[in-house]
Design an enzyme around this catalytic site. Structure first.
Site, PDB file in Angstrom:
ATOM      1  N   THR A  15       0.829  -1.206   0.000  1.00 39.23           N
ATOM      2  CA  THR A  15       0.000   0.000   0.000  1.00 39.23           C
ATOM      3  C   THR A  15       0.865   1.258   0.000  1.00 39.23           C
ATOM      4  O   THR A  15       2.049   1.218   0.346  1.00 39.23           O
ATOM      5  CB  THR A  15      -0.944   0.022   1.215  1.00 39.23           C
ATOM      6  OG1 THR A  15      -0.187   0.037   2.414  1.00 39.23           O
ATOM      7  CG2 THR A  15      -1.876  -1.178   1.204  1.00 39.23           C
ATOM      8  N   ASP A  16       0.246   2.368  -0.393  1.00 40.27           N
ATOM      9  CA  ASP A  16       0.954   3.637  -0.429  1.00 40.27           C
ATOM     10  C   ASP A  16       0.519   4.527   0.744  1.00 40.27           C
ATOM     11  O   ASP A  16      -0.220   4.086   1.621  1.00 40.27           O
ATOM     12  CB  ASP A  16       0.744   4.329  -1.779  1.00 40.27           C
ATOM     13  CG  ASP A  16      -0.715   4.656  -2.073  1.00 40.27           C
ATOM     14  OD1 ASP A  16      -1.549   4.663  -1.135  1.00 40.27           O
ATOM     15  OD2 ASP A  16      -1.030   4.909  -3.239  1.00 40.27           O
ATOM     16  N   GLN A  17       0.930   5.768   0.717  1.00 41.10           N
ATOM     17  CA  GLN A  17       0.635   6.688   1.802  1.00 41.10           C
ATOM     18  C   GLN A  17      -0.863   6.966   1.942  1.00 41.10           C
ATOM     19  O   GLN A  17      -1.330   7.368   3.000  1.00 41.10           O
ATOM     20  CB  GLN A  17       1.400   7.999   1.570  1.00 41.10           C
ATOM     21  CG  GLN A  17       1.522   8.856   2.793  1.00 41.10           C
ATOM     22  CD  GLN A  17       2.497   9.994   2.569  1.00 41.10           C
ATOM     23  OE1 GLN A  17       2.823  10.341   1.443  1.00 41.10           O
ATOM     24  NE2 GLN A  17       2.963  10.592   3.652  1.00 41.10           N
ATOM     25  N   VAL A  20      -3.963   2.712   0.042  1.00 43.12           N
ATOM     26  CA  VAL A  20      -4.476   1.831  -1.013  1.00 43.12           C
ATOM     27  C   VAL A  20      -3.305   1.150  -1.720  1.00 43.12           C
ATOM     28  O   VAL A  20      -2.157   1.581  -1.611  1.00 43.12           O
ATOM     29  CB  VAL A  20      -5.358   2.598  -2.028  1.00 43.12           C
ATOM     30  CG1 VAL A  20      -6.566   3.214  -1.337  1.00 43.12           C
ATOM     31  CG2 VAL A  20      -4.572   3.649  -2.770  1.00 43.12           C
TER      32      VAL A  20
END
Length: 140
Positions: A15-17, A20
């Protein structure tokens, strides 16, 4: 048409910041789906590589529809969208746990000799794969 299914757990590292799945991770899941499809057809991509043949990606088309998040499971559906004896286009749908489409995609591949990157004809060098792909591909 054969549609292969592979379940993938969304890991925190994917996931990213924003919380998601980072967009490039879908490409990794597509590879898992391709490998599962090849296994479902009774073949081994690793076996082909051990014979000095690789299958690079020559094109990717991907459309992001709905995000997946950490802790969810994604379902990767993979099929042969097009096959002509030389090129293969795999189709993908990556689904959310609710069955909604998260991603629609295709990837195009050719088989080449690893040492020269010269293309080979699958139908000539791997007649069993050729027959299986002909039977499994999407019918028009």
């Amino acid at each position: 048409m054969l549609v292969s299914t592979k379940e993938v757990e969304v890991r925190y590292a994917e996931t990213d910041q924003m919380g998601v799945v980072y967009h490039a991770n879908y490409l990794v899941w597509m590879e898992l789906g391709r490998t599962q499809l090849i296994n479902d057809l009774g073949f081994s991509y690793a076996g082909m590589e051990s014979e000095g043949i690789i299958s690079p990606v020559i094109d990717i088309q991907i459309s992001y529809k709905k995000p997946l998040k950490y802790g969810q499971y994604a379902v990767v559906k993979t099929w042969i969208e097009h096959y002509d004896g030389l090129r293969v286009i795999y189709g993908y749908e990556i689904l959310t746990p609710e069955g909604d489409i998260s991603v629609n995609a295709t990837s195009s591949h050719v088989c080449v000799k690893k040492d020269t990157f010269r293309p080979i004809q699958i139908r000539k060098h791997y007649p069993d794969w050729h027959e299986a792909y002909e039977k499994a591909k999407k019918q028009k």
